[in-house]
Every structure is written in structure tokens, then in C-alpha cells.
Design a protein around this motif. Structure first.
Motif, mmCIF file in Angstrom:
data_model
loop_
_atom_site.group_PDB
_atom_site.id
_atom_site.type_symbol
_atom_site.label_atom_id
_atom_site.label_comp_id
_atom_site.label_asym_id
_atom_site.label_seq_id
_atom_site.Cartn_x
_atom_site.Cartn_y
_atom_site.Cartn_z
ATOM 1 N N ASN A 50 0.842 -1.192 0.000
ATOM 2 C CA ASN A 50 0.000 0.000 0.000
ATOM 3 C C ASN A 50 0.880 1.247 0.000
ATOM 4 O OD1 ASN A 50 -2.495 -1.472 0.239
ATOM 5 N ND2 ASN A 50 -1.941 -1.853 2.382
ATOM 6 N N ASN A 51 0.669 2.105 -0.944
ATOM 7 C CA ASN A 51 1.475 3.311 -1.100
ATOM 8 C C ASN A 51 0.584 4.533 -0.936
ATOM 9 O OD1 ASN A 51 2.428 5.586 -3.198
ATOM 10 N ND2 ASN A 51 4.213 4.573 -2.304
ATOM 11 N N ILE A 52 1.065 5.500 -0.124
ATOM 12 C CA ILE A 52 0.289 6.725 0.046
ATOM 13 C C ILE A 52 1.224 7.924 -0.092
ATOM 14 C CG2 ILE A 52 -1.430 5.651 1.562
ATOM 15 C CD1 ILE A 52 -0.024 7.002 3.908
ATOM 16 N N THR A 53 0.643 9.007 -0.555
ATOM 17 C CA THR A 53 1.365 10.268 -0.650
ATOM 18 C C THR A 53 1.218 11.012 0.680
ATOM 19 O OG1 THR A 53 0.961 10.407 -3.030
ATOM 20 C CG2 THR A 53 1.562 12.456 -1.887
ATOM 21 N N VAL A 54 2.315 11.587 1.129
ATOM 22 C CA VAL A 54 2.275 12.284 2.415
ATOM 23 C C VAL A 54 2.707 13.728 2.241
ATOM 24 C CG1 VAL A 54 2.682 10.206 3.778
ATOM 25 C CG2 VAL A 54 4.625 11.552 2.968
ATOM 26 N N SER A 55 2.214 14.587 3.106
ATOM 27 C CA SER A 55 2.598 16.000 3.094
ATOM 28 C C SER A 55 2.266 16.609 4.455
ATOM 29 C CB SER A 55 1.875 16.768 1.988
ATOM 30 O OG SER A 55 0.470 16.742 2.215
ATOM 31 N N GLY A 56 2.870 17.734 4.742
ATOM 32 C CA GLY A 56 2.615 18.425 6.000
ATOM 33 C C GLY A 56 3.575 19.587 6.165
ATOM 34 N N SER A 57 3.307 20.458 7.101
ATOM 35 C CA SER A 57 4.176 21.613 7.316
ATOM 36 C C SER A 57 4.091 22.106 8.761
ATOM 37 C CB SER A 57 3.810 22.753 6.359
ATOM 38 O OG SER A 57 2.495 23.232 6.639
ATOM 39 N N ARG A 58 5.130 22.809 9.171
ATOM 40 C CA ARG A 58 5.183 23.432 10.479
ATOM 41 C C ARG A 58 5.935 24.761 10.350
ATOM 42 N NH1 ARG A 58 1.906 20.312 11.501
ATOM 43 N NH2 ARG A 58 1.711 18.872 13.263
ATOM 44 N N ASN A 59 5.487 25.755 11.098
ATOM 45 C CA ASN A 59 6.132 27.065 11.095
ATOM 46 C C ASN A 59 6.796 27.340 12.440
ATOM 47 O OD1 ASN A 59 5.345 27.662 8.474
ATOM 48 N ND2 ASN A 59 3.407 28.588 9.140
ATOM 49 N N VAL A 60 7.951 28.028 12.380
ATOM 50 C CA VAL A 60 8.675 28.420 13.588
ATOM 51 C C VAL A 60 8.965 29.910 13.502
ATOM 52 C CG1 VAL A 60 10.778 28.140 14.937
ATOM 53 C CG2 VAL A 60 9.734 26.147 13.835
ATOM 54 N N SER A 61 8.609 30.637 14.566
ATOM 55 C CA SER A 61 8.847 32.081 14.582
ATOM 56 C C SER A 61 10.297 32.366 14.970
ATOM 57 C CB SER A 61 7.913 32.764 15.586
ATOM 58 O OG SER A 61 6.559 32.572 15.217
ATOM 59 N N VAL A 62 10.926 33.281 14.258
ATOM 60 C CA VAL A 62 12.286 33.719 14.575
ATOM 61 C C VAL A 62 12.176 35.097 15.222
ATOM 62 C CG1 VAL A 62 14.589 34.236 13.709
ATOM 63 C CG2 VAL A 62 13.211 32.433 12.630
ATOM 64 N N VAL A 63 12.620 35.197 16.464
ATOM 65 C CA VAL A 63 12.468 36.440 17.223
ATOM 66 C C VAL A 63 13.830 37.059 17.513
ATOM 67 C CG1 VAL A 63 10.314 35.670 18.274
ATOM 68 C CG2 VAL A 63 12.487 35.191 19.421
ATOM 69 N N LYS A 64 13.808 38.308 17.961
ATOM 70 C CA LYS A 64 15.028 39.019 18.317
ATOM 71 C C LYS A 64 15.693 38.343 19.508
ATOM 72 C CE LYS A 64 16.679 43.615 19.681
ATOM 73 N NZ LYS A 64 16.286 45.011 20.008
ATOM 74 N N PRO A 65 17.008 38.162 19.494
ATOM 75 C CA PRO A 65 17.697 37.501 20.614
ATOM 76 C C PRO A 65 17.454 38.232 21.932
ATOM 77 C CG PRO A 65 19.169 37.704 18.737
ATOM 78 C CD PRO A 65 17.954 38.507 18.407
ATOM 79 N N ARG A 66 17.273 37.465 22.983
ATOM 80 C CA ARG A 66 17.090 38.039 24.314
ATOM 81 C C ARG A 66 18.424 38.607 24.807
ATOM 82 N NH1 ARG A 66 18.600 36.196 28.966
ATOM 83 N NH2 ARG A 66 19.167 34.199 28.048
ATOM 84 N N GLU A 67 18.376 39.768 25.420
ATOM 85 C CA GLU A 67 19.594 40.367 25.970
ATOM 86 C C GLU A 67 20.039 39.553 27.181
ATOM 87 O OE1 GLU A 67 21.159 44.660 27.742
ATOM 88 O OE2 GLU A 67 19.223 44.514 26.705
ATOM 89 N N LYS A 68 21.332 39.194 27.226
ATOM 90 C CA LYS A 68 21.836 38.374 28.322
ATOM 91 C C LYS A 68 21.707 39.098 29.654
ATOM 92 C CE LYS A 68 25.069 35.416 25.831
ATOM 93 N NZ LYS A 68 26.466 34.911 25.753
ATOM 94 N N SER A 69 21.398 38.315 30.674
ATOM 95 C CA SER A 69 21.180 38.885 32.005
ATOM 96 C C SER A 69 22.515 39.172 32.700
ATOM 97 C CB SER A 69 20.354 37.915 32.858
ATOM 98 O OG SER A 69 20.274 38.375 34.190
ATOM 99 N N SER A 70 22.572 40.314 33.386
ATOM 100 C CA SER A 70 23.763 40.670 34.164
ATOM 101 C C SER A 70 23.530 40.456 35.660
ATOM 102 C CB SER A 70 24.128 42.139 33.915
ATOM 103 O OG SER A 70 23.055 42.990 34.280
ATOM 104 N N ASN A 71 22.414 39.832 36.011
ATOM 105 C CA ASN A 71 22.067 39.604 37.424
ATOM 106 C C ASN A 71 22.987 38.542 38.026
ATOM 107 O OD1 ASN A 71 20.886 38.831 39.880
ATOM 108 N ND2 ASN A 71 18.843 39.363 39.156
ATOM 109 N N ASN A 72 23.755 38.925 39.038
ATOM 110 C CA ASN A 72 24.641 37.972 39.709
ATOM 111 C C ASN A 72 24.434 38.001 41.232
ATOM 112 O OD1 ASN A 72 25.774 40.431 40.287
ATOM 113 N ND2 ASN A 72 27.755 40.008 39.330
ATOM 114 N N TYR A 73 23.164 38.122 41.629
ATOM 115 C CA TYR A 73 22.821 38.147 43.052
ATOM 116 C C TYR A 73 22.289 36.800 43.521
ATOM 117 C CZ TYR A 73 23.176 43.256 43.118
ATOM 118 O OH TYR A 73 23.630 44.543 43.053
ATOM 119 N N LEU A 74 22.496 36.542 44.805
ATOM 120 C CA LEU A 74 21.856 35.396 45.440
ATOM 121 C C LEU A 74 20.439 35.767 45.848
ATOM 122 C CD1 LEU A 74 24.522 33.826 47.867
ATOM 123 C CD2 LEU A 74 23.655 32.858 45.736
ATOM 124 N N LYS A 75 19.577 34.774 45.873
ATOM 125 C CA LYS A 75 18.216 34.965 46.371
ATOM 126 C C LYS A 75 18.147 34.600 47.848
ATOM 127 C CE LYS A 75 13.423 33.609 45.454
ATOM 128 N NZ LYS A 75 12.553 32.744 44.611
#
Length: 412
Positions: A108-133
């Protein structure tokens, strides 16, 4: 009843085996990705004996299109996974598509298809937080109360405690912590650093001083610096050419190390910062133990009984300690006792290598040098004297010649 059983038997006999139909699907490992990051798309084929699949990419990516075509070696159905990974190159959307066909073991042979989208966003600014909680020592209360902007803390524990557990949490999930967990402690002050490093790589250090209370501390002062005598042998490291021993200080048996050749007895002293060093102990008196160790020499620096003429005092750094030394402007020497034979002597030190310095040879060289210089200066003085005598003779002779010449002129 017999008819019912016969019906069930015949029904079961005529039933054919039903297999799941072949299928294919596409998925992505994340719904959004930062620009410059990577994202993967995976095609899953099930109940499939052969496949011809293409995964394409387009949009905000440099591309990662691939084809996958093959079949199982035994012609039986299986489940397969095919993955491509793309790098995001701009803000926008990456589109993954699946196309192709698959065939099951029954043909049995079938044709397949499909798609998925991924959003590309602006890089997050690295955190400078170096405190203890939070910061704590399990079972004990630190002082002052924790505040993320306060960097120094203390805690006191009984003398029976040999280990503590430092617990800390970070304020920012992107930062990292080091210096926590179970730590060994000994009598006196024990200092531990808990370091929080931000995502940007900047470290923030919290200092925790753990004071293990000694009910009867032996406090001493050496060179105007306060120390506490170490009472636990586990906190000391035996130096070479010494044997473990004990010495009575007050009412306590104090762990010590002894060298039979020199008669030196070493004990450990801990300073106010918790640093432990060995000191020479002699009838209630303490002296810094400065050791120089090589493959051939084990020296302890001492004060010389006699100084060598022509040398003046100076200091040199050996093993990160300031040591008294002497120099004549050209070479540097130190005075030390060799623990292997117990003999005291001068040693020449060039900054890296220590060699025994022969005082007699040095004095002989000095005398020879002085003698040579005396001979040279004497010869120079003699030469100068002869030169002056010759000049005087020439001057006198010149006067005589002038007088004779004048007489000749008069007679003519």
C-alpha cells in the motif's frame, strides 16, 4: 449452545489480520527560536517498509533541505525518524514542509505532506544579574540576616561540628552558583566563598566565615600578629623529613612534627582569617617556619651567627614569603639549616636555584682579586713614576742643549 460455539469458531477462522495503515507526520522541537539560534524539524513514519521523504525549509533561514529514501532490509514495516536542523538568519518565520510517499509491507502506497512554522524572534539580551536569592547554613543562623547586596556573613557552630552544609539559591535562572554544599570545618575561623556568575560572565562573591568555637583556645602572638594553636592533626600536613609527634602546650597535647636531626618541633597556628601555617615551637616561643624544598635540598632559613664582609642585608621572595638575605651587589645569599644533615651554611640564590655557597672560596677569590688589583695599581703607579722621571730628564737635557746652542752663537 453447540450452534453458538460453531458460529464463533467459523467467525474467527474467517477473520484476516488487520495491520495499521502507514502514516507520516512532521514536528518541530520549538515553536520559536532566537535569531542566530537553531531549530530542528523531524518527520516520523510508522508502519512503513519503504519511504521517499523530502524535508524542505524556507523563510528566515539559510536552508537545511534533505531527502530520505530507503527501505527496510527484510521488507517488514517499521518506524523511522528523519531530522534536519536549520539556523535562523533573520527575524521572521521558518517554514518546514514534508512531501513524498511511503509504502507498507503489503504494497500500500500513500502520498504524504505536512508543514510546520517556527517564529524567529530578536535575541534576548543576556542577564547581568549575579545576586543570590538566599543564603543559609543548615541548622544554624547566619549574621547579619541575608540581603542580596550584603557580601559578608558569619556563623558560629559548636566545637563538636566537623562539617556544615551551605545552602544558596540564585536570583536569576540564567546565572550559576559555586561554593555551596557540604564543607569541612575545624576549630577557629573557616572562610568560604560562594560565587554567583551572571549570564554575561561577571562574578559576585559572597564570603561566609564559619567560626568553630573552641571552648579553651590557646591564643598566641607572633610578630605582632594573633594566632590560635591548631589542636586537630587532620588540619595539618606533615612536611618532608619530619615525623608526627605531640607537644604539651598548657594542659593540651598538641599535634606536632619533629625532625631528629635539627631537633625542630613544628606546630600549626591559625591566623584570624583561618589560614594555617607551621611554626617552630621551642619552650613557649614560636618562630616562622620557612622551608625551601628541592629534589636535593630541604632548607629552613635562620639568622646567621656571623656576617660575611662586603655583604649588606636585603630581602628576597621565596615560596611567596619575604626571606632575609645578603648581597654584595652581584650575588644574593641566604643562611639556612639543611634538615638532612642538620648543618648550617650560606646558600647562593639566583631567583630559581639554590646552591651551597663556599665562604672560604669566596674570601680567597676576594683576596686574589684584591692582590691582582694591588699589583695592577702598583704597576700603573710605577709606570706613571717612570714616565714623569723621563719627562724631567728630557726637560733638563733640553735646557742644556739650549745653553750650548747659545754659546755657539756667541762664539760665531
Amino acid at each position: 449452545m453447540k450452534k453458538l460455539l460453531m458460529f464463533i469458531f467459523c467467525l474467527g477462522f474467517n477473520l484476516s489480520v488487520v495491520y495499521a495503515a502507514p502514516s507520516a507526520s512532521i514536528s518541530v522541537n520549538k515553536s520559536s527560536v532566537e535569531n542566530g539560534g537553531s531549530v530542528s524539524a523531524t518527520v516520523t513514519v510508522k508502519s512503513t517498509a519503504a519511504w521517499n521523504i523530502k524535508i524542505s525549509s524556507s523563510g528566515a533561514t539559510s536552508g537545511c533541505t534533505q531527502k530520505f529514501a530507503d527501505a527496510t532490509s527484510n521488507g517488514q514495516n517499521t518506524t523511522k525518524y528523519f531530522t534536519v536542523t536549520c539556523k535562523a538568519t533573520s527575524i521572521g518565520t521558518i517554514n518546514f514542509t514534508m512531501t513524498g510517499d511511503i509504502t507498507d509491507a503489503s504494497g500500500n502506497n500513500i502520498t504524504v505532506s505536512g508543514s510546520r512554522n517556527v517564529s524567529v524572534v530578536k535575541p534576548r539580551e543576556k542577564s547581568s544579574n549575579n545576586y543570590l536569592k538566599s543564603l543559609s547554613v543548615e541548622g544554624y543562623e547566619i549574621s547579619p540576616a541575608f540581603d542580596k547586596k550584603t557580601s559578608e556573613y558569619t556563623v558560629s557552630v559548636p566545637s563538636t561540628v566537623s562539617k556544615i552544609n551551605i545552602i544558596a539559591t540564585k536570583e536569576d535562572s540564567y546565572s550559576s552558583i559555586s561554593g555551596t554544599g557540604e564543607k569541612e570545618v575545624s576549630e577557629g575561623v573557616n572562610t568560604f566563598d560562594i560565587t554567583v556568575t551572571s549570564e554575561t560572565g561577571v562574578a559576585n562573591i559572597y564570603s561566609l566565615k564559619v567560626n568553630v568555637l573552641d571552648q579553651n583556645p590557646i591564643e598566641v602572638t607572633v610578630d605582632n600578629k594573633k594566632y590560635t594553636v591548631v589542636k586537630e592533626s587532620k588540619n595539618l600536613t606533615k612536611p618532608e623529613l619530619f615525623e608526627e609527634a605531640t607537644v604539651k602546650i598548657g594542659e593540651f597535647d598538641i599535634p606536632a612534627f619533629k625532625n631528629e636531626t635539627t631537633g625542630y618541633t613544628l606546630v600549626g597556628l591559625k591566623d584570624e582569617s583561618g589560614n594555617i601555617s607551621l611554626f617552630i615551637y621551642d619552650d613557649g616561643k614560636y618562630k616562622s617556619y620557612d622551608e625551601y624544598l628541592t629534589k636535593r635540598l630541604t632548607l629552613v632559613f635562620v639568622t646567621p651567627k656571623d656576617r660575611i664582609n662586603g655583604f649588606t642585608s636585603k630581602t628576597v621572595t621565596i615560596n611567596e614569603k619575604e626571606i632575609s638575605a645578603f648581597t654584595d651587589g652581584k650575588i644574593t645569599i641566604v643562611y639556612a639549616i639543611n634538615l638532612e644533615d642538620g648543618k648550617e651554611a650560606y646558600y647562593k640564590f639566583d631567583g630559581e636555584v639554590m646552591q651551597k655557597f663556599d665562604v672560604d672560596d669566596y674570601n680567597k677569590e676576594v683576596k686574589d682579586k684584591d692582590l691582582k688589583e694591588g699589583i695592577i695599581y702598583g704597576l700603573a703607579a710605577l709606570s706613571l713614576g717612570l714616565f714623569l722621571v723621563i719627562i724631567l730628564i728630557l726637560v733638563k737635557n733640553k735646557k742644556k742643549l739650549v745653553a750650548i746652542s747659545e754659546k755657539i752663537k756667541e762664539n760665531c
